[in-house]
Design an enzyme around this catalytic site. Structure first.
Site, PDB file in Angstrom:
ATOM      1  N   ASP A  18      52.153   4.923  86.882  1.00 42.30           N
ATOM      2  CA  ASP A  18      52.013   4.395  85.529  1.00 42.30           C
ATOM      3  C   ASP A  18      50.696   4.844  84.898  1.00 42.30           C
ATOM      4  O   ASP A  18      49.647   4.801  85.537  1.00 42.30           O
ATOM      5  CB  ASP A  18      52.050   2.853  85.626  1.00 42.30           C
ATOM      6  CG  ASP A  18      51.996   2.177  84.276  1.00 42.30           C
ATOM      7  OD1 ASP A  18      52.938   2.356  83.500  1.00 42.30           O
ATOM      8  OD2 ASP A  18      51.000   1.472  84.008  1.00 42.30           O
TER       9      ASP A  18
ATOM     10  N   GLU B 190      53.634   9.273  84.477  1.00 38.63           N
ATOM     11  CA  GLU B 190      53.816   8.788  83.109  1.00 38.63           C
ATOM     12  C   GLU B 190      52.574   9.142  82.315  1.00 38.63           C
ATOM     13  O   GLU B 190      51.525   8.530  82.471  1.00 38.63           O
ATOM     14  CB  GLU B 190      54.027   7.274  83.056  1.00 38.63           C
ATOM     15  CG  GLU B 190      54.427   6.839  81.655  1.00 38.63           C
ATOM     16  CD  GLU B 190      53.742   5.587  81.096  1.00 38.63           C
ATOM     17  OE1 GLU B 190      54.154   5.131  80.031  1.00 38.63           O
ATOM     18  OE2 GLU B 190      52.784   5.079  81.708  1.00 38.63           O
TER      19      GLU B 190
HETATM   20  C1  GLC Z   1      53.009   1.964  80.808  1.00 41.95           C
HETATM   21  C2  GLC Z   1      54.237   1.099  80.889  1.00 41.95           C
HETATM   22  C3  GLC Z   1      54.139  -0.023  79.884  1.00 41.95           C
HETATM   23  C4  GLC Z   1      52.891  -0.828  80.171  1.00 41.95           C
HETATM   24  C5  GLC Z   1      51.648   0.077  80.212  1.00 41.95           C
HETATM   25  C6  GLC Z   1      50.449  -0.652  80.750  1.00 41.95           C
HETATM   26  O1  GLC Z   1      52.931   2.622  79.603  1.00 41.95           O
HETATM   27  O2  GLC Z   1      55.388   1.869  80.692  1.00 41.95           O
HETATM   28  O3  GLC Z   1      55.270  -0.846  79.910  1.00 41.95           O
HETATM   29  O4  GLC Z   1      52.726  -1.829  79.216  1.00 41.95           O
HETATM   30  O5  GLC Z   1      51.862   1.194  81.049  1.00 41.95           O
HETATM   31  O6  GLC Z   1      50.594  -0.903  82.120  1.00 41.95           O
END
Ligand code: GLC
Ligand code: CA
Length: 529
Positions: free
Chosen positions: A202, A244
């Site tokens: 993440d 991500e």
């Molecule tokens: C990522 C996740 C999101 C979350 C963020 C902070 O972007 O997809 O849902 O709020 O990280 O952890």
């Protein structure tokens, strides 16, 4: 230990699930891992290759579980470590791989590491990013603009400001600290020891900070990810890291390294442009971004998606494109969140089956690993008035009962409510009815997944742009498989030869006739031009 084919991710279709909303096995109104295991029959029938579970770690759930209070445990409502193992074993026995979210950049402020770090004189003080003034790193943007106007928050106990790229209850870990780097590696080992096939990392761009930069994609961040990859390759061969990173293609490419960093990375800029092209009936936005997208190294893959558990982020489009998209897709202010749109696929597309099929046909034929968001395969709706992004994370609708068959709890105790409108409630939209209807969206999805499986070019071949005489037709070749997608409401004809593998176009005498919003996958024996 599992035996997994090397590089399984190269041809995978991934199914993303919010576990808390999929299936509740014990009637407490919160979906769980035992419920996931019960629904494996369905996932196997659907024909996906991998499941990605949203975070299942202990969490106060102030950010859908992305606020983790223990990186090496399972939130009791989700189940136990044994439930994880049981789910993974059952999934593996069906050839389904399992990924879970791993929140690497930050923890919840309830994590014991942060609680210790706040204490004056704590040996863990340096585990998070502290400062006497809120002026450091002032070139870093604020991401959750609806909630915050600074990335710093004051902590009374510590007598200092701490750094947070997301909510102020999510302090960023300090990756400059070797102890943090090792502790995070150990947490990664913890999950991979359970037999998981990979982790979605993440928010990876933000691991390191440096004054005078926007604090994204810094060299330290890439160096650490490479260390993680080396560890994973040595200790857990065949498991994958999925990055991500909401970035432009040229910033994304380094996350693959030389096939020595992350195995996959989400393609963020493509997603809004698919919707934009549909709104304007012109494929230029999609075409531009594809032309701007370098091919990843041979063993790496883009992860492609239409919708996920977050808002449709509009950071990677220009201001005027953003305005056009808000206009087309989020007329009501309650549909907007941060810089984006908090809606599910089907309501965004006005419940227009042609548009849903068109975008899926493109998603499943562009180079990369497609990610399908749970519920979108049956055309689920959303509740955009719920808090934050909860409206796109409502319970899966399995049958036509008012609860949608996902839980036996009193609906008042459901963690999130079931969609209840006439158009999208369980009576209108549910798995059971669509499973037995060959014309349903679910049957379409299952069928197109099968066709993709039978067409290895779609996972392995490169992308070749085809010239056509229409600004509304996206046309490309994946080896001997040609794809034509008509983004306009007018019929279009393009020259083509071969056999139609899938789609709603007709092909005769060297001409492919695409109905409004029509598409086709065509196998040709001819050399592509
Ligand atoms: C990522 C996740 C999101 C979350 C963020 C902070 O972007 O997809 O849902 O709020 O990280 O952890
Ligand atoms: Ca439960």
């Amino acid at each position: 230990m599992t035996t997994r084919p090397e590089a399984w991710h190269r041809s995978a279709v991934i199914y993303e699930v919010a576990v808390h909303s999929f299936q509740d096995s014990n009637g407490d109104g919160f979906g769980d891992l035992a419920g996931m295991t019960k629904r494996l029959d369905y996932l196997e029938w659907l024909g996906i290759d991998a499941v990605w579970l949203l975070p299942i770690m202990p969490s106060p759930m102030r950010d859908g579980g992305y606020d983790v209070s223990n990186l090496t445990g399972v939130r009791p409502e989700f189940g136990t470590i044994d439930d994880v193992k049981a789910f993974v074993a059952d999934a593996h026995s069906r050839g389904i791989h399992v990924l879970t979210d791993f929140v690497i950049n930050h923890t919840s402020d309830q994590h014991p590491w942060f609680q210790e770090s706040r204490q004056p004189g704590s040996p863990k003080r340096d585990w998070y990013v502290w400062s006497d003034s809120p002026d450091r790193y002032s070139d870093a943007r604020v991401i959750f603009i609806d909630a915050h106007d600074s990335n710093w928050a004051w902590d009374e106990t510590a007598g200092a400001y701490y750094w947070h790229r997301f909510f102020d209850h999510q302090p960023d870990l300090n990756f400059e600290n070797p102890e943090v780097r090792e502790a995070v590696k150990d947490a990664v080992r913890f999950w991979l020891d359970l037999g998981l096939d990979g982790l979605r990392l993440d928010a990876v761009p933000y691991l390191f900070e440096e004054d005078g930069t926007n604090c994204e994609n810094l060299p330290g961040t890439h160096a650490y990810l490479k260390e993680l990859r080396a560890m994973v390759d040595a200790e857990y061969p065949g498991t994958v890291l999925l990055a991500e990173a909401n970035q432009w293609p040229e910033e994304l490419l380094p996350y693959f390294g030389d096939d020595d960093e992350c195995h996959m990375a989400f393609h963020f800029p493509l997603m809004p442009r698919l919707f934009l092209s549909l709104a304007i009936g012109d494929v230029a936005p999609v075409d531009d971004i594809i032309m701007r997208t370098p091919a990843p190294p041979p063993n790496s893959r883009w992860a492609l998606f239409l919708r996920n558990h977050d808002e449709v982020t509009l950071e990677m489009v220009t201001e005027s494109e953003r305005a056009a998209m808000i206009d087309a897709y989020a007329p009501d202010p309650s549909m907007r969140k941060n810089l984006g749109i908090r809606r599910r696929l089907t309501p965004m597309l006005g419940n227009d089956r042609r548009k849903i099929e068109l975008l899926n046909a493109v998603l499943l034929s562009l180079p990369g690993a497609p990610v399908i968001y749970y519920g979108d395969e049956i055309g689920m709706g959303d509740i955009h008035t719920l808090n934050d992004r909860d409206g796109v994370r409502t319970p899966m609708q399995w049958d036509s009962s008012a609860s949608g068959g996902w839980s036996s709890a009193d609906p008042a105790d459901f963690y999130l409510p079931v969609v209840a409108t006439e158009e999208y409630g369980p009576t209108a939209v549910n798995v059971a009815a669509q499973m037995s209807d060959p014309e349903s969206l679910l049957s379409f999805t299952r069928h197109i997944l099968q066709t993709r499986h039978d067409t290895p070019e779609l996972s392995e071949a490169g992308y070749e742009r085809l010239e056509v005489d229409s600004t509304s037709v996206l046309a490309y070749a994946r080896d001997s498989v040609l794809v034509f997608a008509n983004f306009s409401g007018q019929p279009q004809s393009v020259p083509a030869n071969g056999t139609i593998l899938a789609g709603n176009a007709s092909l005769a005498e060297g001409s492919l006739d695409l109905p409004p919003l029509g598409w086709a996958w065509v196998r040709t024996d001819e050399q592509t031009p």
